[in-house]
Design an enzyme around this catalytic site. Structure first.
Site, PDB file in Angstrom:
ATOM      1  N   LYS A 110       2.341  -3.257   7.354  1.00 23.89           N
ATOM      2  CA  LYS A 110       2.543  -3.460   5.910  1.00 23.89           C
ATOM      3  C   LYS A 110       3.989  -3.117   5.517  1.00 23.89           C
ATOM      4  CE  LYS A 110      -0.121  -4.453   3.160  1.00 23.89           C
ATOM      5  NZ  LYS A 110      -0.557  -5.801   2.663  1.00 23.89           N
ATOM      6  N   TYR A 169      -1.536  -0.296  11.213  1.00 22.27           N
ATOM      7  CA  TYR A 169      -1.743  -0.961   9.919  1.00 22.27           C
ATOM      8  C   TYR A 169      -0.572  -0.702   8.981  1.00 22.27           C
ATOM      9  CZ  TYR A 169      -3.303  -1.405   5.060  1.00 22.27           C
ATOM     10  OH  TYR A 169      -3.370  -1.706   3.723  1.00 22.27           O
ATOM     11  N   THR A 174       0.830  -1.207   0.000  1.00 20.37           N
ATOM     12  CA  THR A 174       0.000   0.000   0.000  1.00 20.37           C
ATOM     13  C   THR A 174       0.865   1.259   0.000  1.00 20.37           C
ATOM     14  OG1 THR A 174      -1.443   1.306   1.445  1.00 20.37           O
ATOM     15  CG2 THR A 174      -0.138  -0.365   2.518  1.00 20.37           C
ATOM     16  N   ASP A 175       0.309   2.357  -0.530  1.00 19.81           N
ATOM     17  CA  ASP A 175       1.031   3.638  -0.475  1.00 19.81           C
ATOM     18  C   ASP A 175       1.151   4.152   0.957  1.00 19.81           C
ATOM     19  OD1 ASP A 175      -1.631   4.367  -0.036  1.00 19.81           O
ATOM     20  OD2 ASP A 175      -1.703   5.894  -1.609  1.00 19.81           O
ATOM     21  N   GLU A 176       0.372   3.544   1.885  1.00 20.61           N
ATOM     22  CA  GLU A 176       0.404   4.043   3.270  1.00 20.61           C
ATOM     23  C   GLU A 176       1.764   3.798   3.934  1.00 20.61           C
ATOM     24  OE1 GLU A 176      -3.175   3.488   5.581  1.00 20.61           O
ATOM     25  OE2 GLU A 176      -4.371   3.278   3.759  1.00 20.61           O
TER      26      GLU A 176
HETATM   27  P1  NAD Z   1      -9.923  -6.951   2.890  1.00 18.91           P
HETATM   28  O1  NAD Z   1      -9.875  -6.662   4.354  1.00 18.91           O
HETATM   29  O2  NAD Z   1     -11.176  -6.661   2.127  1.00 18.91           O
HETATM   30  O3  NAD Z   1      -9.597  -8.491   2.637  1.00 18.91           O
HETATM   31  C1  NAD Z   1      -8.597  -9.178   3.331  1.00 18.91           C
HETATM   32  C2  NAD Z   1      -8.856 -10.675   3.163  1.00 18.91           C
HETATM   33  O4  NAD Z   1      -7.784 -11.377   3.847  1.00 18.91           O
HETATM   34  C3  NAD Z   1     -10.164 -11.150   3.813  1.00 18.91           C
HETATM   35  O5  NAD Z   1     -10.852 -11.997   2.910  1.00 18.91           O
HETATM   36  C4  NAD Z   1      -9.703 -11.929   5.054  1.00 18.91           C
HETATM   37  O6  NAD Z   1     -10.571 -12.999   5.383  1.00 18.91           O
HETATM   38  C5  NAD Z   1      -8.339 -12.434   4.606  1.00 18.91           C
HETATM   39  N1  NAD Z   1      -7.441 -12.725   5.735  1.00 18.91           N
HETATM   40  C6  NAD Z   1      -7.217 -11.932   6.821  1.00 18.91           C
HETATM   41  N2  NAD Z   1      -6.348 -12.536   7.651  1.00 18.91           N
HETATM   42  C7  NAD Z   1      -5.985 -13.708   7.058  1.00 18.91           C
HETATM   43  C8  NAD Z   1      -5.101 -14.765   7.409  1.00 18.91           C
HETATM   44  N3  NAD Z   1      -4.406 -14.734   8.557  1.00 18.91           N
HETATM   45  N4  NAD Z   1      -4.963 -15.815   6.567  1.00 18.91           N
HETATM   46  C9  NAD Z   1      -5.672 -15.873   5.408  1.00 18.91           C
HETATM   47  N5  NAD Z   1      -6.545 -14.918   5.034  1.00 18.91           N
HETATM   48  C10 NAD Z   1      -6.694 -13.836   5.845  1.00 18.91           C
HETATM   49  O7  NAD Z   1      -8.688  -6.179   2.263  1.00 18.91           O
HETATM   50  P2  NAD Z   1      -8.525  -5.470   0.838  1.00 18.91           P
HETATM   51  O8  NAD Z   1      -8.985  -4.078   0.947  1.00 18.91           O
HETATM   52  O9  NAD Z   1      -9.049  -6.361  -0.201  1.00 18.91           O
HETATM   53  O10 NAD Z   1      -6.939  -5.425   0.734  1.00 18.91           O
HETATM   54  C11 NAD Z   1      -6.210  -6.534   0.188  1.00 18.91           C
HETATM   55  C12 NAD Z   1      -4.728  -6.215   0.214  1.00 18.91           C
HETATM   56  O11 NAD Z   1      -4.479  -5.035  -0.533  1.00 18.91           O
HETATM   57  C13 NAD Z   1      -4.206  -5.950   1.623  1.00 18.91           C
HETATM   58  O12 NAD Z   1      -2.923  -6.548   1.717  1.00 18.91           O
HETATM   59  C14 NAD Z   1      -4.102  -4.435   1.704  1.00 18.91           C
HETATM   60  O13 NAD Z   1      -3.067  -4.052   2.576  1.00 18.91           O
HETATM   61  C15 NAD Z   1      -3.775  -4.088   0.264  1.00 18.91           C
HETATM   62  N6  NAD Z   1      -4.227  -2.747  -0.180  1.00 18.91           N
HETATM   63  C16 NAD Z   1      -5.513  -2.349   0.004  1.00 18.91           C
HETATM   64  C17 NAD Z   1      -5.922  -1.108  -0.475  1.00 18.91           C
HETATM   65  C18 NAD Z   1      -7.362  -0.648  -0.329  1.00 18.91           C
HETATM   66  O14 NAD Z   1      -7.669   0.494  -0.678  1.00 18.91           O
HETATM   67  N7  NAD Z   1      -8.281  -1.497   0.138  1.00 18.91           N
HETATM   68  C19 NAD Z   1      -5.021  -0.278  -1.124  1.00 18.91           C
HETATM   69  C20 NAD Z   1      -3.690  -0.716  -1.300  1.00 18.91           C
HETATM   70  C21 NAD Z   1      -3.319  -1.955  -0.824  1.00 18.91           C
HETATM   71  P1  TYD Z   2     -10.588   4.362   4.723  1.00 14.60           P
HETATM   72  O1  TYD Z   2     -11.598   3.937   3.706  1.00 14.60           O
HETATM   73  O2  TYD Z   2     -10.647   3.763   6.088  1.00 14.60           O
HETATM   74  O3  TYD Z   2      -9.151   4.140   4.049  1.00 14.60           O
HETATM   75  P2  TYD Z   2      -7.664   4.610   4.578  1.00 14.60           P
HETATM   76  O4  TYD Z   2      -7.757   5.124   5.943  1.00 14.60           O
HETATM   77  O5  TYD Z   2      -6.876   3.336   4.491  1.00 14.60           O
HETATM   78  O6  TYD Z   2      -7.229   5.647   3.589  1.00 14.60           O
HETATM   79  O7  TYD Z   2     -10.686   5.930   4.889  1.00 14.60           O
HETATM   80  C1  TYD Z   2     -10.509   6.806   3.781  1.00 14.60           C
HETATM   81  C2  TYD Z   2     -10.529   8.223   4.307  1.00 14.60           C
HETATM   82  O8  TYD Z   2     -11.849   8.506   4.801  1.00 14.60           O
HETATM   83  C3  TYD Z   2      -9.598   8.459   5.489  1.00 14.60           C
HETATM   84  O9  TYD Z   2      -9.022   9.760   5.381  1.00 14.60           O
HETATM   85  C4  TYD Z   2     -10.485   8.376   6.712  1.00 14.60           C
HETATM   86  C5  TYD Z   2     -11.815   8.898   6.195  1.00 14.60           C
HETATM   87  N1  TYD Z   2     -13.022   8.301   6.827  1.00 14.60           N
HETATM   88  C6  TYD Z   2     -14.021   9.155   7.300  1.00 14.60           C
HETATM   89  O10 TYD Z   2     -13.933  10.397   7.208  1.00 14.60           O
HETATM   90  N2  TYD Z   2     -15.140   8.575   7.865  1.00 14.60           N
HETATM   91  C7  TYD Z   2     -15.264   7.220   7.994  1.00 14.60           C
HETATM   92  O11 TYD Z   2     -16.296   6.766   8.558  1.00 14.60           O
HETATM   93  C8  TYD Z   2     -14.248   6.370   7.488  1.00 14.60           C
HETATM   94  C9  TYD Z   2     -14.340   4.866   7.597  1.00 14.60           C
HETATM   95  C10 TYD Z   2     -13.128   6.957   6.897  1.00 14.60           C
END
Ligand code: NAD
Ligand code: TYD
Length: 340
Positions: A157, A153, A125-127
């Site tokens: 990562k 988090y 992630t970019d985070e």
């Molecule tokens: P999500 O929370 O929707 O899904 C995570 C999945 O992992 C779930 O299905 C969960 O059951 C499974 N899981 C959790 N712990 C586990 C374990 N110990 N063993 C096996 N499975 C397990 O997450 P997401 O938003 O789909 O993100 C997926 C990946 O992409 C993550 O690694 C996250 O850091 C990365 N990512 C997410 C975003 C975003 O905007 N959502 C952006 C950049 C990177």
């Molecule tokens: P989120 O979807 O949790 O992603 P991330 O924190 O990983 O970027 O949140 C996106 C942005 O929205 C973040 O700046 C936090 C804000 N946010 C709210 O303002 N209200 C909410 O209820 C949630 C879940 C997030």
């Protein structure tokens, strides 16, 4: 080729499984997921029964189980999506983030090494780069930006990324890493901003916006992320990190107001609530390396992607209403009860 996708019952992993099963009928996709609160088998209904797909339930941090699975299956490629992914949950309970995101990654790396996996890809992630100031729109994250994390988090990562790069340098494991900006699209769990706002606005419920809603995120439609990962695992250079993002920066308030306008709901639903501790101000990706080396280009602007996402949520109410009626209801009370 046999491809292990971990976390494929989650948001991005689920979209990636759909994409891969469809695009590569000759490849075999194995989806390993623990089915935590974020994992949902209903997301996988469209691929159930496909001959090039099967699901295995298990924990990536369970070493004996993972070793046995790798020995039995003989994977060529591993794509690790499995993670605890919600910043707010990491602030409440950081431990699970270390167990899954750090230890789980390290177990997968050991198994990949032992069983000769040809490519290990870490979905990051970019985070991991921390945040950028709001008053410097000229600054962007590049692959050389130092890691500088804010939340439990992002720290977990970043730790995982360092292990992945160490396994390349020390053991020569063929790894790649992608660091993507915020994703949105179908099957996004309704604790994250965009699906939370869509589902609550549809129910005419108050919409919690942290602080003043000025924080900026760089939004990418999920299928553009899936295409980037596909390119990286096939053509990316081993040992390299690739940033993924489409220059779609919006303040949180802009995002919420855009959704309200499309749904024709009033802005009076917006409720400014206490800010997230340590809240990152701005994320912004420079994706030039991925564009230059692998020819990646996002297909979706935010305007197009958000309309498509909202349409999906309107057409798939059952999917998210099942989630809202369960454990998530208690979660909302716990996270927002004394905040609003
Ligand atoms: P999500 O929370 O929707 O899904 C995570 C999945 O992992 C779930 O299905 C969960 O059951 C499974 N899981 C959790 N712990 C586990 C374990 N110990 N063993 C096996 N499975 C397990 O997450 P997401 O938003 O789909 O993100 C997926 C990946 O992409 C993550 O690694 C996250 O850091 C990365 N990512 C997410 C975003 C975003 O905007 N959502 C952006 C950049 C990177
Ligand atoms: P989120 O979807 O949790 O992603 P991330 O924190 O990983 O970027 O949140 C996106 C942005 O929205 C973040 O700046 C936090 C804000 N946010 C709210 O303002 N209200 C909410 O209820 C949630 C879940 C997030």
């Amino acid at each position: 080729m046999k491809i292990l996708v971990t976390g494929g019952a989650g948001f991005i992993g689920g979209n990636f499984v759909h994409y891969m099963v469809e695009k590569y009928p000759e490849d075999e996709i194995v989806n390993l997921d623990l089915l935590t609160y974020a994992g949902n088998l209903e997301t996988l209904k469209p691929v159930e029964g496909r001959s090039n797909y099967h699901f295995v339930r298990g924990d990536i941090s369970d070493r004996p189980f993972i070793m046995e699975l790798f020995e039995k299956e003989g994977f060529d490629i591993v794509v690790n999506f499995a993670a605890e992914s919600h910043v707010d949950r990491s602030i409440e309970e950081p431990e699970a983030f270390v167990k899954t995101n750090v230890l789980g990654t390290q177990v997968l790396l050991d198994a990949s090494r032992k069983y000769g996996v040809k490519r290990y890809h870490q979905v990051s992630t970019d985070e991991v780069y921390g945040d950028l100031p709001l008053d410097r729109p000229d600054l962007f994250f590049t692959e050389e930006t130092p890691l500088h994390t804010s939340s439990p988090y992002s720290s977990s990562k970043a730790s995982a990324d360092l292990f992945v790069l160490a396994y390349y340098r020390t053991y020569g494991l063929p790894v790649t890493i992608s660091r993507c900006s915020n994703n949105y699209g179908p099957y996004h769990f309704p604790e994250k901003l965009i699906p939370l706002i869509i589902s609550r606005a549809l129910a005419d419920e108050e919409l919690p916006v942290y602080g003043k809603g000025e924080n900026i995120r760089d939004w990418l439609y999920v299928s553009d992320h899936c295409e980037a990962i596909d390119l990286i695992i096939r053509k990316g250079r081993v040992g390299e990190v690739y940033n993924v993002g489409g220059h779609n920066e919006r303040t949180n308030l802009q995002v919420v107001k855009t959704i309200l306008a499309i749904l024709e709901k009033p802005e009076s639903l917006i409720r400014f609530v206490a800010d997230r501790p340590g809240h990152d101000r701005r994320y912004a990706i420079n994706p030039e390396k991925l564009e230059r080396e692998l020819g990646w280009k996002p297909k979706y602007t935010f305007e197009l992607g958000i309309r498509q996402t909202i349409r999906w949520y309107l057409e798939h109410k059952e999917w998210w209403q099942h989630i809202l009626s369960g454990e998530y209801e208690q979660y909302f009370e716990k996270m927002y009860g004394n905040r609003m």
